[in-house]
Design an enzyme around this catalytic site. Structure first.
Site, PDB file in Angstrom:
ATOM      1  N   THR A   1       0.805  -1.226   0.000  1.00  5.00           N
ATOM      2  CA  THR A   1       0.000   0.000   0.000  1.00  5.00           C
ATOM      3  C   THR A   1       0.838   1.276   0.000  1.00  5.00           C
ATOM      4  OG1 THR A   1      -0.161  -0.168   2.418  1.00  5.00           O
ATOM      5  CG2 THR A   1      -1.977  -1.092   1.140  1.00  5.00           C
ATOM      6  N   GLN A   2       2.165   1.149   0.105  1.00  5.76           N
ATOM      7  CA  GLN A   2       3.020   2.337   0.104  1.00  5.76           C
ATOM      8  C   GLN A   2       4.441   1.943  -0.312  1.00  5.76           C
ATOM      9  OE1 GLN A   2       4.796   4.111   3.714  1.00  5.76           O
ATOM     10  NE2 GLN A   2       3.376   5.816   3.429  1.00  5.76           N
TER      11      GLN A   2
ATOM     12  N   THR B   1       7.012  -0.024   1.752  1.00  6.06           N
ATOM     13  CA  THR B   1       7.191   0.426   3.135  1.00  6.06           C
ATOM     14  C   THR B   1       5.929   0.293   3.975  1.00  6.06           C
ATOM     15  OG1 THR B   1       6.866   2.692   2.310  1.00  6.06           O
ATOM     16  CG2 THR B   1       9.128   1.991   2.724  1.00  6.06           C
ATOM     17  N   SER B   2       4.828  -0.148   3.374  1.00  5.61           N
ATOM     18  CA  SER B   2       3.632  -0.446   4.157  1.00  5.61           C
ATOM     19  C   SER B   2       2.794  -1.418   3.345  1.00  5.61           C
ATOM     20  CB  SER B   2       2.822   0.818   4.472  1.00  5.61           C
ATOM     21  OG  SER B   2       1.789   0.526   5.406  1.00  5.61           O
ATOM     22  N   SER B   3       2.096  -2.309   4.048  1.00  2.00           N
ATOM     23  CA  SER B   3       1.328  -3.324   3.342  1.00  2.00           C
ATOM     24  C   SER B   3       0.262  -3.901   4.252  1.00  2.00           C
ATOM     25  CB  SER B   3       2.251  -4.450   2.857  1.00  2.00           C
ATOM     26  OG  SER B   3       2.787  -5.156   3.972  1.00  2.00           O
TER      27      SER B   3
END
Length: 395
Positions: A86-87, A107-109
């Site tokens: 997501t990022q 860096t985000s999931s």
């Protein structure tokens, strides 16, 4: 399928299918967590995401939204047992005009539900216990905790303000109101302490001392230990006063490392062609690509990283650089195998080979044979038992 009610009807069926799959795989072991999986709408927490393309060449990520792939395929993907990114690189995606992304680091999931549920089962929670979650992410795992324990029992910390804001919105929309904080998860949250359980959904190089102070004796810390080269694995620690100890699991979930412990951008000083002293290497760079030996290499040289590069137009050499001490090792192919050239305060390849040799002496065991003991003064990974061979975690 366009209305919210129609989407929810399909999603509810997909959640039941997901729960059945996780039950069959042995990940979902209790009726309480099964009820949570069947109740929490993952699509609210992952309204759009990226998946890795299977195209050859450089790794590329493709955007997935209901508008791009259609609502049915989007929902089917959301409720698959997959991790969705997501990022990238700490920057938010422009979802007004999403494009494929290459040469970027996630860096985000939203972690695959099978791993989320497996960790929640391993956390050994029951009614009345307080849980601190490090790494809110999309908020999906936070919602599962809230459904199981109640909002007032859950505290979650996220380091990224925008990620935290989206998680809060999704949790509120889903009817959950845990205590949500933005900050450095290594510090925990003293005002909400003590906690009975602590679960981290990002990797750490060591166990922060604040966690030991904020989790009650007899409580559980469940986290992934990882280094700058690879993940070490999932470890479950039981707190006993000022210390904690426990074992690695057989699985090797590779969570993103906590941002505050990410490796520095610079690998360190690359040695000159004639720097260091040479010898024949017992092991070559295959150490880094084989699960067990790579685990040992990460333990042995926790501040090092490696890369491959051709020297003077010849074949690729493998450079191992320790950015903290300035030590280096360079592995170069020769007719009889590999030659290593080393320099600096630490003989990196000597240290790696010693660790790998010890592992082989003990029968090349899997990670479940390793344990961890941490205190305010020392943190070590040991093989077999606390009195066996051991390696310090980085401070």
């Amino acid at each position: 399928m366009t209305s919210e009610s129609e989407i929810e009807t399909v999603a509810a069926d997909l959640r039941r299918q997901l729960a059945r799959r996780l039950d069959k795989d042995g990940r979902l072991r209790s009726p309480e967590w099964r009820a949570a999986v069947e109740a929490v709408s993952r699509h609210v927490f992952v309204p759009r995401f990226y998946r890795e393309s299977d195209a050859p060449g450089v790794t590329t990520w493709e955007p997935v939204t209901p508008e791009i792939v259609g609502q049915e395929d989007w929902l089917r993907l959301v409720y698959g047992d997959e991790t969705w990114v997501t990022q990238f690189d700490g920057r938010d995606v422009d979802w007004a005009d999403p494009k494929p992304i290459s040469n970027a680091a996630p860096t985000s999931s939203s972690t695959m539900p099978g791993l989320v549920v497996r960790m929640l089962e391993d956390l050994d929670v029951r009614e009345g216990l307080n849980v601190l979650e490090i790494g809110t992410g999309t908020g999906y795992s936070t919602a599962l905790l809230c459904h199981r324990l109640g909002d007032e029992r859950v505290t979650s910390i996220e380091t990224d303000e925008n990620v935290a804001r989206r998680a809060r919105e999704a949790l509120t929309r889903s009817g959950y109101t845990p205590r949500l904080l933005v900050g450095d998860g290594r510090a925990g949250h003293l005002d909400g302490a003590p906690y009975d359980r602590l679960i981290a959904t990002c990797g750490f190089r060591n166990i922060p001392s604040a966690w030991l102070e904020q989790v009650l004796p007899g409580g559980v810390i469940l986290t992934t230990l990882r280094g700058w080269m690879r993940s070490l694995g999932l470890v479950k620690l039981i707190v006993t006063g000022d210390s904690a100890s426990g074992w690695f699991s057989e699985d090797d979930p590779s969570f993103m490392i906590a941002r505050q412990q990410a490796a520095p951008e610079s690998l360190g000083m690359v040695p000159g062609t004639y720097d260091g002293t040479k010898r024949k290497a017992t092991y070559g760079p295959e150490v880094f690509s084989t699960t067990g030996s790579a685990f040992m290499a990460q333990l042995a040289v926790p501040d090092a990283r490696f890369f491959c590069h051709a020297v003077d137009g010849g074949p690729n050499s493998t450079f191992v650089l320790d950015g903290v001490t300035g030590s280096f090792a360079v592995l170069a192919p020769v007719d009889s195998g590999w030659q290593v050239r080393q320099g600096g305060p630490r003989r990196l390849w000597d240290t790696v080979e010693s660790a790998v040799a010890t592992w082989e002496e003990y029968g090349s065991p899997n990670t479940a044979t390793f344990g961890v003991t941490v205190s305010r003064d020392e943190q070590v990974v040991w093989l077999g038992n606390p009195n066996g061979p051991h390696w310090p975690l980085p401070s």
